[in-house]
Motif scaffolding. Structure first.
Motif, mmCIF file in Angstrom:
data_model
loop_
_atom_site.group_PDB
_atom_site.id
_atom_site.type_symbol
_atom_site.label_atom_id
_atom_site.label_comp_id
_atom_site.label_asym_id
_atom_site.label_seq_id
_atom_site.Cartn_x
_atom_site.Cartn_y
_atom_site.Cartn_z
ATOM 1 N N ARG A 127 -6.996 5.162 0.541
ATOM 2 C CA ARG A 127 -6.434 3.835 0.837
ATOM 3 C C ARG A 127 -7.505 2.758 0.759
ATOM 4 N NH1 ARG A 127 -4.799 5.084 5.683
ATOM 5 N NH2 ARG A 127 -3.135 6.344 4.805
ATOM 6 N N THR B 158 -4.560 2.021 -8.664
ATOM 7 C CA THR B 158 -4.270 3.350 -8.130
ATOM 8 C C THR B 158 -5.569 4.134 -8.139
ATOM 9 O OG1 THR B 158 -2.017 3.284 -9.001
ATOM 10 C CG2 THR B 158 -2.899 5.456 -8.407
ATOM 11 N N ILE C 45 0.861 -1.172 0.000
ATOM 12 C CA ILE C 45 0.000 0.000 0.000
ATOM 13 C C ILE C 45 0.899 1.223 0.000
ATOM 14 C CG2 ILE C 45 -1.786 1.281 1.257
ATOM 15 C CD1 ILE C 45 -2.699 -1.406 2.447
ATOM 16 N N ASP C 46 0.805 1.994 -1.080
ATOM 17 C CA ASP C 46 1.641 3.189 -1.223
ATOM 18 C C ASP C 46 0.761 4.425 -1.236
ATOM 19 O OD1 ASP C 46 4.118 1.748 -1.581
ATOM 20 O OD2 ASP C 46 3.406 1.232 -3.591
ATOM 21 N N ASP C 47 0.886 5.244 -0.195
ATOM 22 C CA ASP C 47 0.184 6.519 -0.138
ATOM 23 C C ASP C 47 1.003 7.531 -0.925
ATOM 24 O OD1 ASP C 47 -1.896 5.604 1.586
ATOM 25 O OD2 ASP C 47 -0.523 5.761 3.287
ATOM 26 N N PRO D 8 -2.582 14.466 0.431
ATOM 27 C CA PRO D 8 -2.857 13.179 -0.226
ATOM 28 C C PRO D 8 -3.365 13.369 -1.657
ATOM 29 C CG PRO D 8 -3.781 13.215 1.983
ATOM 30 C CD PRO D 8 -3.338 14.615 1.672
ATOM 31 N N SER E 287 1.488 11.461 -2.010
ATOM 32 C CA SER E 287 1.097 12.820 -1.627
ATOM 33 C C SER E 287 1.990 13.831 -2.327
ATOM 34 C CB SER E 287 1.171 13.002 -0.111
ATOM 35 O OG SER E 287 2.490 12.794 0.341
ATOM 36 N N CYS F 232 -3.588 6.677 -3.839
ATOM 37 C CA CYS F 232 -3.080 5.494 -3.144
ATOM 38 C C CYS F 232 -2.976 4.368 -4.174
ATOM 39 C CB CYS F 232 -4.001 5.082 -1.999
ATOM 40 S SG CYS F 232 -3.347 3.667 -1.074
ATOM 41 N N ARG F 233 -1.853 3.680 -4.153
ATOM 42 C CA ARG F 233 -1.617 2.543 -5.043
ATOM 43 C C ARG F 233 -1.541 1.280 -4.187
ATOM 44 N NH1 ARG F 233 1.888 4.567 -8.182
ATOM 45 N NH2 ARG F 233 3.595 4.420 -6.703
ATOM 46 N N ALA G 209 -6.466 10.665 2.932
ATOM 47 C CA ALA G 209 -5.509 9.565 2.751
ATOM 48 C C ALA G 209 -6.160 8.221 3.115
ATOM 49 C CB ALA G 209 -4.252 9.797 3.598
#
Length: 152
Positions: free
Chosen positions: A142, A115, A88-90, A97, A92, A100-101, A138
């Motif tokens: 997510r 994404t 899980i990649d936030d 934000p 920003s 999210c990927r 964010a």
């Protein structure tokens, strides 16, 4: 076409418990559901392997359809034993934000990445004043990305 079967088939005793709990769930006003919706939420949750009370945390009635939440889907995926990896990649920009990927990989090698962006949320019309999207973007990004990835 093959028939989809419940992970945990309902039996007569379980159905009777669900029917007896549904009026209590509705009367509590904690879940904002009718008795009938409460019964269906518990039934769907039970068939997915959730407890009938915990079903209310993971099954939501959206546009008159019981749907599993991304949190519930992720819990079931973890419990399945088939998850080989989760990223899980936030994303920003200057602390704000943007997206999210999420990448999930099964033990059989299948991998999928989604994404979800703030532009996607705005296009969907979910970003509104005083909503979760304006207060906790964010977190909302997510869970939306997790949900879409879990769908695949």
């Amino acid at each position: 076409m093959s028939e989809t079967k419940a992970l945990v088939p309902v039996n007569k005793e379980t159905w009777q418990v669900i029917q007896s709990v549904a009026p209590v769930a509705q009367a509590s006003r904690m879940f904002k559901v009718t008795q009938e919706q409460a019964a269906i939420v518990m039934l769907k949750g039970y068939e997915l392997g959730l407890g009938i009370a915990s079903a209310f945390e993971y099954i939501h009635v959206i546009e008159q359809k019981p749907s599993i939440s991304p949190k519930g889907a992720l819990a079931l995926i973890h419990r399945s034993g088939k998850l080989a990896g989760l990223e899980i990649d936030d994303i920003s920009d200057n602390g704000k934000p943007q997206a999210c990927r999420v990448t999930m990989k099964r033990k059989n090698g299948f991998e999928y990445t989604v994404t979800f962006t703030m532009e996607d949320a705005e296009r969907a019309g979910v970003v509104k004043d005083k909503s979760g999207w304006s207060k906790y973007p964010a977190n909302m990004l997510r869970w939306r990305a997790v949900g879409y990835c879990a769908d695949i």
